[in-house]
Motif scaffolding. Sequence first.
Motif, PDB file in Angstrom:
ATOM      1  N   LEU A  11       0.827  -1.191   0.000  1.00  0.00           N
ATOM      2  CA  LEU A  11       0.000   0.000   0.000  1.00  0.00           C
ATOM      3  C   LEU A  11       0.867   1.249   0.000  1.00  0.00           C
ATOM      4  CD1 LEU A  11      -2.830  -1.091   2.422  1.00  0.00           C
ATOM      5  CD2 LEU A  11      -2.895  -0.878  -0.047  1.00  0.00           C
ATOM      6  N   LEU A  68      -8.746   0.301  -3.909  1.00  0.00           N
ATOM      7  CA  LEU A  68      -8.197  -0.804  -3.132  1.00  0.00           C
ATOM      8  C   LEU A  68      -9.123  -2.011  -3.253  1.00  0.00           C
ATOM      9  CD1 LEU A  68      -6.150  -1.950  -1.114  1.00  0.00           C
ATOM     10  CD2 LEU A  68      -7.565  -0.993   0.728  1.00  0.00           C
ATOM     11  N   ARG A  70      -9.385  -6.268  -2.426  1.00  0.00           N
ATOM     12  CA  ARG A  70      -8.839  -7.432  -1.742  1.00  0.00           C
ATOM     13  C   ARG A  70      -9.409  -8.691  -2.378  1.00  0.00           C
ATOM     14  NH1 ARG A  70     -12.683  -9.518   1.880  1.00  0.00           N
ATOM     15  NH2 ARG A  70     -14.329  -8.064   2.517  1.00  0.00           N
TER      16      ARG A  70
END
Length: 527
Positions: A11, A68, A70
Amino acid sequence: MCKKIVLLLVLATVLSPMGMAQEQAQNIDVIVMVDITWSLYESFQDIEQYLLGTLLNEVLHPGDTFHLIRFSDHTQVEITEVNLGSQTISSIRGKIAGLKNLRWQYGHYTDLLGAVGYLVKFTEERPASNKKVVILVTDGIHDPAPGTPVPENALALKEAFLKQAEQFKRPGWELHILRIPGKAPDSGAGTTQGSEETPFFEAFNKDFQNSVTDYTADKDRELLAQTAGLVQVIFPENVGEVGKEFDIPVKIANNSDIDVTLRLEKAISAGSDILISPGEIRVNRKSTADFAVPVRLPDSIAEGPGSLDVRLEASGAERILSLEGKIGLVYVPGKPYGLPLWFKSLPVFILIGLALIALLLLLFFFLRSRGISFSPLKLFRPGGAGKDYSFKTKQKYLYANGHHSYAIEMIVGMQNRQIGLRNVHRIPKNKSLIVGGGRSSFLIFLVPVPGNMAAIGYDGNKFTFTPRKREFFPELKGPISNCLGKKIIVKSKKGYVFDLTFEHYISPLDKINAIFHAVKSKTASGS
């Protein structure tokens, strides 16, 4: 834990100048996809600090977007369509801070093939106006949950990944992959993967080898730079003793795919610009260059050990990592700067000219010490360039004159004589030349011997050989006058015995001329 550190690093890569343009500012869409098969919750505070600190405040610019995603056995978008601007920063912080309350539940399975497919589609759906910077963090393991459609074998899986890799090869897209070591969950489910290549990396290494970076736990900042393909400024930890003015030796690491020219404009410390003079450096792609930053210590720095906080301001690249540094030093008032400022400010071509003049003077004295006449001024005379003014002993310099002897050659038994004129020299009148190893004028390289073990001199009439290290000349009790043609026995430290002889050197040309004269004389007498 490894996963925790890796998440933090990846990140943080978003804060770097990924695939930056050298001169033209360009907005970017940063898309980060992270394999979160194992626990992330414990590392959330570190991630939050990066997202709320460096990323939002220092690196991402208004007009950039951040996404972002996941994935584990399924894919989930956490943050998307974030247009960065001064009015949206507070709302972004609230969204990121709220993620820690979700207590993400990560499974034991990883559908990497499905996740990469989703990543391609997600990137395609972003507006085409911005550059796409895609960061994928994975161990390369494809271990989907039962019931998930999968290719029938490893070869078919690799072919599927190859097709996905082709989809990333588009104008304006940059893919960066951080490879982390895989490890099975504590429960025993899943697959263990060490350093072996998986079908994913076999496929993506084919076209994106330079964009794949292996995770290294002890090189966090370097890993950031390599993973994201960015330019990084590396400050020294300590510069030792310095005076009021000194150079900060930084390294500029260009991990991008383009050459970059950085122009240093300011160095801010304690609210003041301490840069003595601006500078510029060009760093080739995928390389590192040293750069000296000339600074003047602020008055707030006390004598003795201390530190200097400095922030560089540079142009030529839109995004640069690590422009701020803390440098340890010991301030010694009155310590000289090193090279004077006037010298450092000279144009490069003047410095090169001075270096060439110094080199010519060194060559002049070096060659004269070996009986070779050479004048550097001849190189600059009209028509001089067309003549043979090379740095070797020329034919006319083989003969005696009022200042030098004729040329003599040192012959060492069993030593190769086919070395040009290395051991052929004229000796200046009332001077001597050194005999031995190393840098001796008359060089012995058959066996190791010290330099300056003997000398041969010329007094204008005769040659004299003088041993300077008697232990190498067991048969000599002193100098040898009129030494030409006399065999001199030498014994090395290890007991190797050989001989050397000095002879009047006759060049091949003179030998040929002598033969011609003899033939001509014989022909004339016969007629």
